[in-house]
Design a protein around this motif. Structure first.
Motif, PDB file in Angstrom:
ATOM      1  N   GLN A 389       0.824  -1.209   0.000  1.00  0.00           N
ATOM      2  CA  GLN A 389       0.000   0.000   0.000  1.00  0.00           C
ATOM      3  C   GLN A 389       0.858   1.259   0.000  1.00  0.00           C
ATOM      4  OE1 GLN A 389      -2.541  -0.656   3.428  1.00  0.00           O
ATOM      5  NE2 GLN A 389      -4.263  -1.209   2.124  1.00  0.00           N
ATOM      6  N   GLU A 390       1.956   1.227   0.744  1.00  0.00           N
ATOM      7  CA  GLU A 390       2.826   2.406   0.754  1.00  0.00           C
ATOM      8  C   GLU A 390       3.476   2.607  -0.615  1.00  0.00           C
ATOM      9  OE1 GLU A 390       6.754   4.258   2.984  1.00  0.00           O
ATOM     10  OE2 GLU A 390       5.750   2.531   3.861  1.00  0.00           O
ATOM     11  N   SER A 392       2.191   1.836  -3.467  1.00  0.00           N
ATOM     12  CA  SER A 392       1.154   2.409  -4.329  1.00  0.00           C
ATOM     13  C   SER A 392       0.924   3.884  -3.991  1.00  0.00           C
ATOM     14  CB  SER A 392      -0.145   1.619  -4.147  1.00  0.00           C
ATOM     15  OG  SER A 392      -1.193   2.200  -4.894  1.00  0.00           O
ATOM     16  N   GLN A 393       0.930   4.204  -2.705  1.00  0.00           N
ATOM     17  CA  GLN A 393       0.711   5.592  -2.313  1.00  0.00           C
ATOM     18  C   GLN A 393       1.862   6.486  -2.745  1.00  0.00           C
ATOM     19  OE1 GLN A 393      -2.181   6.590  -1.062  1.00  0.00           O
ATOM     20  NE2 GLN A 393      -1.459   8.722  -1.141  1.00  0.00           N
ATOM     21  N   ALA A 431      -2.480  13.578  -0.715  1.00  0.00           N
ATOM     22  CA  ALA A 431      -1.722  12.369  -1.044  1.00  0.00           C
ATOM     23  C   ALA A 431      -0.559  12.177  -0.072  1.00  0.00           C
ATOM     24  CB  ALA A 431      -1.216  12.442  -2.483  1.00  0.00           C
ATOM     25  N   SER A 434      -1.906  10.879   3.215  1.00  0.00           N
ATOM     26  CA  SER A 434      -2.179   9.443   3.131  1.00  0.00           C
ATOM     27  C   SER A 434      -0.891   8.631   3.187  1.00  0.00           C
ATOM     28  CB  SER A 434      -2.944   9.122   1.851  1.00  0.00           C
ATOM     29  OG  SER A 434      -4.207   9.761   1.843  1.00  0.00           O
ATOM     30  N   LEU A 435       0.174   9.152   2.596  1.00  0.00           N
ATOM     31  CA  LEU A 435       1.461   8.457   2.642  1.00  0.00           C
ATOM     32  C   LEU A 435       1.983   8.374   4.062  1.00  0.00           C
ATOM     33  CD1 LEU A 435       3.820   7.124   1.176  1.00  0.00           C
ATOM     34  CD2 LEU A 435       4.805   9.411   0.821  1.00  0.00           C
ATOM     35  N   GLN A 438       0.117   5.648   5.766  1.00  0.00           N
ATOM     36  CA  GLN A 438       0.583   4.341   5.324  1.00  0.00           C
ATOM     37  C   GLN A 438       1.909   3.968   5.982  1.00  0.00           C
ATOM     38  OE1 GLN A 438      -1.030   2.108   3.666  1.00  0.00           O
ATOM     39  NE2 GLN A 438      -2.787   3.413   3.202  1.00  0.00           N
TER      40      GLN A 438
END
Length: 463
Positions: A389-390, A392-393, A431, A434-435, A438
């Motif tokens: 997930q990280e 992708s982020q 963004a 969100s990172l 993550q």
């Protein structure tokens, strides 16, 4: 009488022969590897560093852990519980030795019979008594074994408490850092909302926007401002909780800051499921409690058998105050045998109660092992998913940054308006926020995995 004695001894020998043997342990079919080991190293002989927090390469975290070892009230309380268990073990060990007591007295008495002459007597006496209970059936030794197992369980509980506290400190520290960066991002979004509000207001004043546009943007600004409040509250609460873990008052506690994304996420070798029993102090404590319960059955069984004790005494007495000359010397010894004939089944039920307690602890130990295996699996899955997930982020952040760069170029060329530029900035900030979340999830997953694997603790080293 001889027949009764022989019958009693035969029964004693039979009950002693039925004494509990080795401690029963649950039978578990361990898998060769954990279900999720895609990015972890699975080796049969995995060694974790007991100072596992160093792997995060955070100087502030290392300092917090050092403070906790010296000032954490939870760690100090667990150390006191270990001392109590050690004293209980010493009390049980004292039963190996005979009991020695001494007494001395000196006094005078007078009698005045009616119609007779007064009489007066003096006496002085000193004596020493020795008594010893013969551990013929192993009950005293079993009591010592139970106390030693209880002491071992307390030591393991202390190690488990230290592991939990250290994990809580690391998680709270990462949480506080993430909140600081999220608060900074929220401030940037508020600044963007204020700039947009000014633009919309100016357009409304020039007749290019409606009152509904102004109200909508005002609502957006207020929403951005209100989103700051819970983040600031959570940061303060996290800092206060961290202060308590370190044994400090929240008012005096202050934290240095670091950049969360600079903190390393360690790659942790999980080992094999079969190794976990010897790597977790809480499982070792459960096994020690099971050993204590097993020994308590022997204690209860021995209570059903006759007790044998030896005693000896010696003393001197004289008919003068505070004098043992001339004296009368006395000495003697005794061998006593005591057997409870009837107590309403209390001792027998006590033995049955001890057996039921052992069965319960065996089931608890079994469940604790299964739960530990589940915790490792969950932590491995969380670490694996969090890493993907990280990644992708990070791509999302890169694209948002590229979009902002292009929008800035178009804005300078006059192709885009300011609102498009501000919207691109907001997208980048969201963004990045969100990172940060993550990365926090990955760090917490690593802490959970260290905790689930025992944090570098090993039963062989402790024993």
């Amino acid at each position: 009488m001889q027949i009764k004695i022989l019958s009693l001894l035969s029964s004693a020998v039979f009950i002693t022969a039925c004494a509990s043997g080795p401690v029963q342990t649950p039978k578990i079919n361990y898998a060769d590897n954990y279900s999720s080991v895609s990015h972890q190293v699975a080796t049969k002989n995995t060694v974790l560093d007991s100072n596992w927090w160093h792997a995060f390469q955070s100087p502030v975290l290392n300092n917090l852990m050092q403070v906790a070892q010296q000032q954490s009230l939870d760690l100090l309380m667990s150390a006191e519980r270990v001392k109590q268990a050690e004293l209980q073990m010493r009390i049980a060990n004292a039963s190996l030795f005979p009991s020695l007591s001494a007494s001395a007295s000196s006094g005078e008495s007078r009698t005045e019979p009616q119609g007779g002459s007064n009489s007066r007597s003096e006496s002085t006496r000193a004596s020493v008594n020795i008594s010893y209970e013969v551990d013929l059936w192993g009950g005293i030794a079993a009591g010592r074994t139970a106390a030693q197992a209880g002491y071992a369980a307390s030591r393991y509980d202390q190690e488990a408490a230290a592991l939990s506290i250290n994990a809580a400190i690391a998680s709270s520290w990462f949480q506080w850092l993430a909140l600081q960066e999220r608060i900074a991002t929220a401030h940037k979004n508020v600044a963007i909302a204020e700039r947009v509000q000014n633009i919309v207001q100016a357009r409304y004043n020039n007749g290019a926007a409606t009152a509904a546009d102004v109200a909508q943007q005002k609502t957006n600004l207020l929403t951005q401002q209100s989103s700051l409040l819970p983040l600031e509250l959570q940061a303060r609460q996290t800092q206060s909780a961290l202060a308590i873990l370190l044994g400090k008052t929240p008012q005096e506690f202050a934290l240095a800051t670091e950049y969360l994304l600079d903190i390393a996420v360690p790659q942790i070798a999980a080992g094999t499921p079969a190794d976990l029993v010897n790597r977790r102090p809480d499982l070792a404590a459960s096994e020690a409690n099971l050993r204590a319960a097993n020994a308590n059955i022997d204690v209860a069984r021995a209570a059903l058998l006759p007790g044998i004790s030896l005693s000896a005494n010696a003393g001197k007495s004289a008919t003068e105050l505070f004098s043992l000359n001339p004296v009368t010397q006395s000495s003697g010894w005794a061998l006593s045998l005591a057997q409870t004939v009837f107590n309403g089944g209390r001792l027998l039920n006590q033995k049955r109660l001890s057996e039921a307690r052992r069965s319960e602890l065996l089931l608890q130990y079994h469940k604790a092992i299964l739960t530990a295996l589940q915790e490792v699996d969950n932590a491995l899955v969380a670490a694996d998913v969090g890493q993907r997930q990280e990644a992708s982020q990070q791509e999302i952040v890169a694209n948002a940054a590229r979009s902002l760069t292009l929008t800035e170029a178009r804005y300078r060329a006059g192709s885009d308006d300011l609102l498009s530029l501000l919207d691109a900035q907001r997208s980048l900030f969201q963004a990045q926020d969100s990172l940060v979340q993550q990365r926090l999830s990955r760090l917490n997953a690593a802490v959970d995995l260290y905790k689930a694997l025992g944090g570098g603790w090993a039963l062989a080293v402790q024993e």
